[in-house]
Design a protein around this motif. Structure first.
Motif, short mmCIF file in Angstrom:
data_model
loop_
_atom_site.label_atom_id
_atom_site.label_comp_id
_atom_site.label_asym_id
_atom_site.label_seq_id
_atom_site.Cartn_x
_atom_site.Cartn_y
_atom_site.Cartn_z
N SER A 105 -0.01 -7.73 7.05
CA SER A 105 1.14 -8.23 6.30
C SER A 105 1.99 -7.12 5.71
CB SER A 105 0.67 -9.15 5.17
OG SER A 105 -0.05 -10.26 5.69
N PHE A 106 1.40 -5.94 5.53
CA PHE A 106 2.12 -4.82 4.91
C PHE A 106 2.66 -3.83 5.93
CE2 PHE A 106 0.30 -6.47 1.13
CZ PHE A 106 0.97 -5.91 0.05
N GLY A 107 1.87 -3.51 6.95
CA GLY A 107 2.17 -2.38 7.80
C GLY A 107 1.65 -1.11 7.15
N GLU A 108 1.71 -0.02 7.90
CA GLU A 108 1.18 1.25 7.41
C GLU A 108 2.23 2.08 6.68
OE1 GLU A 108 -2.09 3.56 9.36
OE2 GLU A 108 -1.09 2.79 11.14
N ALA A 109 1.98 2.36 5.42
CA ALA A 109 2.67 3.40 4.67
C ALA A 109 1.55 4.35 4.28
CB ALA A 109 3.39 2.84 3.46
N VAL A 110 1.25 5.29 5.14
CA VAL A 110 -0.04 5.98 5.20
C VAL A 110 -0.58 6.49 3.87
CG1 VAL A 110 -1.24 7.98 6.19
CG2 VAL A 110 0.10 6.48 7.65
#
Length: 396
Positions: A343-348
């Motif tokens: 639901s968020f995706g990667e913001a490492v």
């Protein structure tokens, strides 16, 4: 002496594709965490920044970058990079400063502005860099690796495409309730199966996106928390940042070969299982004590693997646990109540910190419609390239 540190504040910048600097996202998250903690920025004694290699020089010195953006006030700074485990290493560095007596209040910040599409190696020719080599020699992009891991689970344990799809269904339902999530829409299994094949057997909706976003925490000593009027704070009780042991008989990126086990018996546990075990041992708890977990669902199949590595079920029974509803809201051990990376995706640099934010809100009873009733103990699980383990146990 207690090894607990208090989580006084948690804050985030919503995930998405915003087209702005990672510094802007991190400042928003930091100010939200400070406001949540009721702590003035001038009272923060140290800042730990989780680095982003995509932010140029400011990204490589994120601690100082965020301290400058918030306004120089003399705080000591630390910057850490451990790929996807950067956030947990930042928490570990902050905790060490507090437990050693170097600081009473530490701000932890991670933020990223990710590229469109899937991640690729940094530019330039680096034939001694395994991350560069796995793209150029094998064509082993992240989705290709996720697909291989999914095939392995199907072959070894009988997992099905529908099992993978149901992970996305579960997580999207949680993400729809999270104001910080990028994707706030429930997804059905038919939508997952109808999405484009990216790396067989995984579809587009089986794989997490890349995102912009940020997360921050204000950590303090227990004495400072009490002086601050917080008598029963959420506490970080354990942080695991262990590395693998020889031989590694299961492929993990960015490695392009496994260690030979011809002359050495396979290790008694996998690397991921060792991450969790170290956290459990430090905290003095076990899987049965958990109220919920936030795990690293780069792909739907990888979430099922984490069920087993965390000891939530026996090896090969991850899909069975999912089918029983045990990891859904209202189940025995809800997993990824935040909505997860699905639901968020990667913001490492931010994602391991964001996992602790979710546990903090859950253990406070402040997670709104996502709330797990009576939540008291939570664990995060994450992993970075080059053998970076990541697990944090938070208690109330």
């Amino acid at each position: 002496m207690t090894r607990d540190v208090a989580v006084l504040g948690a804050g985030m910048h919503p995930w998405g594709k915003w087209g702005r600097s990672f510094v802007e996202y991190g400042v928003v998250a930091a100010r939200a965490a400070l406001a949540d903690a009721g702590v003035d920025w001038r009272d923060v004694q140290a800042v730990v920044g989780a680095d982003t290699v995509r932010g140029g020089y400011p990204g490589y010195v994120a601690g100082a970058t965020f301290a400058k953006a918030l306004g120089w006030q003399g705080a000591r700074v630390t910057s850490v990079y451990a790929a996807c485990a950067s956030g947990a290493q930042a928490v570990s560095a902050a905790r060490a400063q507090i437990l050693s007596g170097l600081a009473d209040v530490v701000l932890v910040v991670g933020a990223d502005a990710a590229p469109k599409g899937f991640f690729r190696p940094a530019g330039g020719d680096r034939p001694d860099d395994p991350d560069w080599l796995r793209y150029r020699v094998l064509g082993a992009t992240n989705p290709a690796y996720f697909g291989l891991y999914a095939r392995r689970r199907m072959a070894l344990h009988g997992d099905t495409l529908d099992d993978f799809a149901q992970v996305k269904v579960k997580n999207s339902a949680c993400g729809a309730l999270n104001p910080n999530a990028r994707y706030r829409k429930k997804v059905g299994a038919d939508e997952v199966s109808a999405s484009a094949v990216v790396a067989d057997p995984l579809r587009l909706l089986d794989i997490c996106a890349t995102s912009d976003g940020a997360a921050a925490l204000v950590l303090s000593s227990m004495d400072f928390a009490r002086r601050h009027g917080v008598t029963e704070p959420v506490r970080v009780r354990a942080v695991s940042t262990v590395t693998p042991r020889y031989p590694q008989t299961v492929l993990d990126l960015p490695d392009i070969a496994t260690d030979s086990a011809a002359a050495v018996p396979p290790p008694p546990e996998t690397f991921r299982a060792s991450i969790a075990r170290a956290a459990y041992e430090e905290a003095g708890i076990g899987p049965d004590d958990l109220s919920l977990a936030e795990v690293y669902d780069l792909s739907t199949s990888l979430e099922l693997q984490w069920y087993e590595e965390l000891g939530l079920c026996a090896e090969g029974e991850g899909a069975k646990l999912l089918r029983e509803g045990a990891t859904s809201p209202g189940g025995r051990i809800p997993v990824n109540t935040s909505g997860g990376l699905a639901s968020f995706g990667e913001a490492v640099p931010a994602q391991a910190i964001a996992q602790v934010c979710e546990l903090t809100w859950q253990l406070r009873g402040a997670a709104g419609q996502r709330q797990v009733p009576g939540a008291r103990v939570g664990i995060t699980a994450n992993q970075g390239l080059f053998g970076h383990g990541s697990a944090v146990i938070v208690v109330r």
